[in-house]
Design a protein around this motif. Structure first.
Motif, short mmCIF file in Angstrom:
data_model
loop_
_atom_site.label_atom_id
_atom_site.label_comp_id
_atom_site.label_asym_id
_atom_site.label_seq_id
_atom_site.Cartn_x
_atom_site.Cartn_y
_atom_site.Cartn_z
N HIS A 46 -19.82 -5.10 5.41
CA HIS A 46 -18.51 -4.76 4.86
C HIS A 46 -18.69 -4.31 3.41
O HIS A 46 -19.37 -4.98 2.62
N SER A 65 -14.61 4.37 0.49
CA SER A 65 -15.59 3.41 -0.02
C SER A 65 -16.47 2.89 1.10
O SER A 65 -17.67 2.67 0.91
N ASP A 66 -15.88 2.67 2.26
CA ASP A 66 -16.65 2.21 3.42
C ASP A 66 -17.70 3.26 3.80
O ASP A 66 -18.86 2.96 4.06
N ARG A 112 -17.02 -4.37 0.76
CA ARG A 112 -16.56 -5.20 -0.37
C ARG A 112 -17.48 -6.39 -0.63
O ARG A 112 -17.39 -7.02 -1.68
N LYS A 166 0.83 -1.21 0.00
CA LYS A 166 0.00 0.00 0.00
C LYS A 166 0.86 1.25 0.00
O LYS A 166 0.53 2.25 -0.66
N ASP A 219 -10.11 2.88 0.68
CA ASP A 219 -10.92 1.94 1.45
C ASP A 219 -11.82 2.67 2.44
O ASP A 219 -13.00 2.33 2.60
N LYS A 220 -11.26 3.67 3.12
CA LYS A 220 -12.05 4.43 4.10
C LYS A 220 -13.19 5.16 3.41
O LYS A 220 -14.32 5.20 3.91
#
Length: 307
Positions: free
Chosen positions: A45, A21-22, A47, A4, A18-19
């Protein structure tokens, strides 16, 4: 150094993505439609899989999908910093293609491509998070389920007229809608004596923004977004589209979840943008039926459109 960290050096912040998208998934999960039942198989979640099925719909229901995007209005919205309004344009350009034919928009899915998301808590991060909240609010208002989305940091592949802009993005999506064949609006039943009703939009919707940006350059200079005298005009040009989809769905009977009886007989709906009165209304709809129209008291264009 982790994978990453290496990817962040190359311009993509996976952790920030990710944060975000969450966060976006949680906002979308707050929306609903009376005709759609969602099952979350992912234990919240972002994903994981979600599935849906349609409920309470007529047996003869038929489906459509309308795709479109915000266009270059994103440049003006970024300059005006009006993120909470931005989603209304994407919804107007997709859901409106369903309601104008007598359908009911049920589900909306979007793709948000950005140059970068910015550091958490930054002005850029605030813009995109506010845009997602605005999407949730607009979907709630119109009873459309914000089902899924995709956000991607594309670096130089997403640009702006302002080379130094912190906020550079493209926003597109598609809406899934339902039709009942007996409620389809095609215009074929129009006849002499029918009444034309004009629904007002105080904005330029999301049409013609290449010309609008050209007008801003002519009036305020090539660097119009930096000109203090342009501030009011930029804000006016960023005014969001007016969403009539729930109102039109109500007119056509979709708010009566068991009977689908129209509240008003409507024979034709058209979006009159981009030269639409002589083209979309006259040439495409009226003239093939041997009709014309007397339009003596249309809404005046908004001030920014006239300017």
């Amino acid at each position: 150094m982790t994978d990453k960290d290496l990817y962040k050096q190359d311009g993509v912040d996976v952790a920030a993505g990710d944060k975000f998208s969450d966060f976006a998934a949680a906002e979308c999960a707050k929306t609903s439609s009376p005709y759609v039942q969602v099952t979350d198989w992912a234990r919240a979640h972002f994903r994981g899989p979600r599935t849906f099925k349609f409920v309470r719909l007529p047996e003869d229901a038929e489906w459509d999908l309308a795709a479109d995007g915000a266009g270059t209005k994103t440049v003006v919205e970024a300059a005006a910093f009006t993120p909470s309004q931005a989603a209304r344009g994407v919804l107007a350009m997709t859901c409106g293609d369903i309601t104008r034919s007598g359908g009911k928009p049920l589900i909306f899915s979007n793709v948000l491509d950005v140059s970068n998301l910015g550091e958490p808590g930054s002005r850029t991060d605030h813009y995109y998070r506010s845009a997602i909240v605005g999407l949730r609010q607009a979907c709630d208002e119109q009873q459309v389920l914000a089902y899924r989305g995709e956000t991607a940091e594309l670096g130089p592949c997403v640009g702006s007229e302002d080379p130094d802009a912190e906020i550079k993005y493209n926003w597109a999506g598609f809406a899934i809608g339902v039709y009942k064949p007996s409620l389809m609006i095609t215009g074929k039943d129009m006849k002499p004596g029918d009444v034309v009703v004009a629904l007002r939009d105080k904005s330029c919707r999301n049409n013609g923004y290449s010309s609008i940006r050209a007008a801003l350059r002519i009036r305020f200079g090539d660097w119009w977004w930096l000109n203090p005298e342009a501030k009011a005009a930029i804000k006016a040009a960023a005014e969001p589209a007016t969403l009539y989809d729930r109102f039109l769905s109500w007119i056509n009977g979709w708010e009566d979840y068991d009977h689908w009886v129209p509240n008003c007989e409507v024979k034709c709906i058209t979006h009159l943008t981009g030269g639409g009165i002589p083209g979309k209304f006259g040439k495409d709809i009226l003239f093939p039926l041997g009709l014309s129209a007397d339009l003596p008291n249309l809404w005046a264009p908004s001030q920014i459109m006239s300017q």
